[in-house]
Design a protein around this motif. Structure first.
Motif, PDB file in Angstrom:
ATOM      1  N   ALA A 163      -7.403 -28.170  -0.026  1.00  0.00           N
ATOM      2  CA  ALA A 163      -8.737 -28.608   0.394  1.00  0.00           C
ATOM      3  C   ALA A 163      -8.862 -30.121   0.335  1.00  0.00           C
ATOM      4  CB  ALA A 163      -9.800 -27.947  -0.488  1.00  0.00           C
ATOM      5  N   GLU A 164      -8.324 -30.722  -0.716  1.00  0.00           N
ATOM      6  CA  GLU A 164      -8.392 -32.182  -0.840  1.00  0.00           C
ATOM      7  C   GLU A 164      -7.575 -32.858   0.254  1.00  0.00           C
ATOM      8  OE1 GLU A 164      -7.912 -35.663  -4.253  1.00  0.00           O
ATOM      9  OE2 GLU A 164      -7.313 -33.590  -4.688  1.00  0.00           O
ATOM     10  N   ARG A 165      -6.386 -32.311   0.539  1.00  0.00           N
ATOM     11  CA  ARG A 165      -5.549 -32.895   1.602  1.00  0.00           C
ATOM     12  C   ARG A 165      -6.227 -32.791   2.959  1.00  0.00           C
ATOM     13  NH1 ARG A 165      -1.333 -30.220  -1.128  1.00  0.00           N
ATOM     14  NH2 ARG A 165      -1.482 -28.485   0.360  1.00  0.00           N
ATOM     15  N   LYS A 184     -19.230 -37.412   4.260  1.00  0.00           N
ATOM     16  CA  LYS A 184     -19.480 -36.404   3.239  1.00  0.00           C
ATOM     17  C   LYS A 184     -18.966 -35.066   3.749  1.00  0.00           C
ATOM     18  CE  LYS A 184     -23.542 -38.598   1.168  1.00  0.00           C
ATOM     19  NZ  LYS A 184     -24.980 -38.432   0.791  1.00  0.00           N
ATOM     20  N   TYR A 185     -18.766 -34.142   2.809  1.00  0.00           N
ATOM     21  CA  TYR A 185     -18.154 -32.876   3.163  1.00  0.00           C
ATOM     22  C   TYR A 185     -18.995 -31.704   2.649  1.00  0.00           C
ATOM     23  CZ  TYR A 185     -14.252 -36.168   3.398  1.00  0.00           C
ATOM     24  OH  TYR A 185     -13.458 -37.265   3.677  1.00  0.00           O
ATOM     25  N   ALA A 193     -20.038 -32.035  -1.094  1.00  0.00           N
ATOM     26  CA  ALA A 193     -19.195 -32.912  -1.902  1.00  0.00           C
ATOM     27  C   ALA A 193     -19.095 -34.268  -1.225  1.00  0.00           C
ATOM     28  CB  ALA A 193     -17.807 -32.301  -2.073  1.00  0.00           C
ATOM     29  N   ALA A 194     -19.119 -35.321  -2.031  1.00  0.00           N
ATOM     30  CA  ALA A 194     -19.131 -36.682  -1.486  1.00  0.00           C
ATOM     31  C   ALA A 194     -17.737 -37.261  -1.303  1.00  0.00           C
ATOM     32  CB  ALA A 194     -19.952 -37.592  -2.388  1.00  0.00           C
ATOM     33  N   THR A 195     -16.742 -36.765  -2.046  1.00  0.00           N
ATOM     34  CA  THR A 195     -15.398 -37.330  -1.999  1.00  0.00           C
ATOM     35  C   THR A 195     -14.359 -36.208  -1.916  1.00  0.00           C
ATOM     36  OG1 THR A 195     -15.119 -37.269  -4.400  1.00  0.00           O
ATOM     37  CG2 THR A 195     -16.147 -39.247  -3.453  1.00  0.00           C
TER      38      THR A 195
END
Length: 384
Positions: free
Chosen positions: A31-33, A42-43, A63-65
């Motif tokens: 998910a981070e990748r 934003k996500y 989530a912001a980051t």
């Protein structure tokens, strides 16, 4: 057969229905990748389940980051979401969708269902879109308006534009997008296409922010591209095999194998079995397009069911399915199977006498009864 949100949006995007930029992930690291592939400030992280009501159940997180995306994904993955549509057992979250978070100027609800009167796609729409749509419509059903759209013509588009104006979409009406959704509904044999919210962003673009699609399982033979999805959604190998042979079959935990043509007759037969104290091993609906060889495959699947102790044959011949076609299928199945369960038969309608003669002449271990009541009572007795 329901598609997840990610699958639904992927299908809609093939018809040029705008959807948010997003990627599927099955781990927090993934998910981070995936964030690097999404042009967003934003996500939003969304649990991918087939039931609705995720937002109110904690299945949608902002989530912001990218690191925050990983944290939210880690909390959702492997959890069980219980929503108003899952029942108390809930649904396991095995994947999440990571999307760009949009700023919405206005939200609406649109959906397509099949109008059973006209046979045309029916557009349902409301100005009250969003996560609390169902609660609001329960209190005031009049907020949802309906419009049958039988064809895509200039006249139909003009009528659609007026209809959208009636729910508050007066400027830059997304007629083309709605018609594209209608085309997707028809060409993929959907029973439901729901977009909620169907929103206009602060940049003036229309987007299907969330989507849910239900496909007609009886039409899977026309869509081999969906077979893998059906298998992942819990259909057993037996049920998939039956679908391929023009038979709708649902496995149950009883001891009476049921061979029936027509969904209504199938449901009535199973109800009568329960009322007599028995338990069906399956629900069956032989489609009108099924051949005797298709039916033979369906009967073979029942003979391979170890819990089944008797086959109940309840057929009313008519239209495309004649009694002798079903009897031939029974005969083929028994000629190839080492297991010879007793058959209790009630045949009526087209070619009933010929079908009964086939069963007798082919040495099928059959008992014949004139009424459904007698046949079902005898099958329950044998199963005991």
């Amino acid at each position: 057969m329901f598609l997840s949100e990610h699958q639904s949006k992927e299908l809609l995007s093939q018809y040029d229905v705008p959807v948010p930029a997003g990627r599927l992930a099955k781990s927090s690291e993934d998910a981070e990748r995936r964030c690097s592939e999404i042009p967003a400030r934003k996500y939003v992280v969304k649990a991918q389940i087939t039931a609705g009501g995720r937002g109110l159940a904690g299945g949608v997180k902002f989530a912001a980051t990218p690191s925050a995306v990983a944290d939210e994904a880690g909390r959702l993955l492997g959890s069980t979401l219980v929503t108003a549509q899952t029942g108390s057992a809930g649904e396991l979250v095995s994947a999440v969708s990571v999307e760009e978070a949009l700023t919405l100027e206005a939200s609406y609800f649109i959906a397509f269902v099949l109008d059973t009167v006209s046979g045309a796609p029916m557009l349902l729409a409301s100005s009250e879109g969003g996560v609390e749509f169902e609660q609001r419509t329960q209190m005031d059903p009049s907020t949802v308006k309906a419009l049958p759209i039988a064809s895509d013509t200039p006249e139909a588009r003009s009528e659609l534009e007026s209809f959208l104006s009636g729910i508050g979409i007066t400027a830059d009406a997304p007629v083309g997008i709605v018609m594209a959704a209608r085309k997707a509904f028809i060409e993929n044999d959907m029973t439901l296409l729901e977009i909620n919210p169907f929103a206009r962003t602060d940049g003036g673009k229309w987007v299907a922010v969330d989507a849910k699609i239900a496909l007609d399982g009886a039409a899977l033979f026309r869509h081999p591209e969906f077979e893998a999805l059906a298998e992942k959604q819990g259909l057993t190998q037996t049920e998939l095999e039956a679908q391929k042979n023009d038979i709708n079959l649902v496995r149950m935990d009883g001891t009476i194998g049921v061979v029936v043509n027509g969904a209504g007759l199938g449901l009535a037969t199973n109800d009568m079995i329960f009322a007599d104290g028995g338990k069906p091993a399956n629900f069956m609906d032989i489609r009108t397009t099924a051949t005797s060889l298709d039916i033979a495959r369906g009967v073979t699947l029942l003979l391979e069911e170890p819990r089944a102790k008797v086959i109940l044959l309840n057929v009313h011949g008519g239209g495309m399915t004649a009694c002798d076609t079903v009897a031939e299928g029974i005969s083929f199945a028994y000629s190839r199977s080492e297991r010879k369960l007793p058959v209790v038969a009630r045949l009526a309608g087209q070619n009933a006498e010929w079908g009964l003669r086939i069963l007798k002449d082919r040495k099928i271990p059959v008992e014949i009864h004139d009424t459904m009541t007698d046949a079902i009572a005898r099958a329950v007795e044998i199963a005991r």
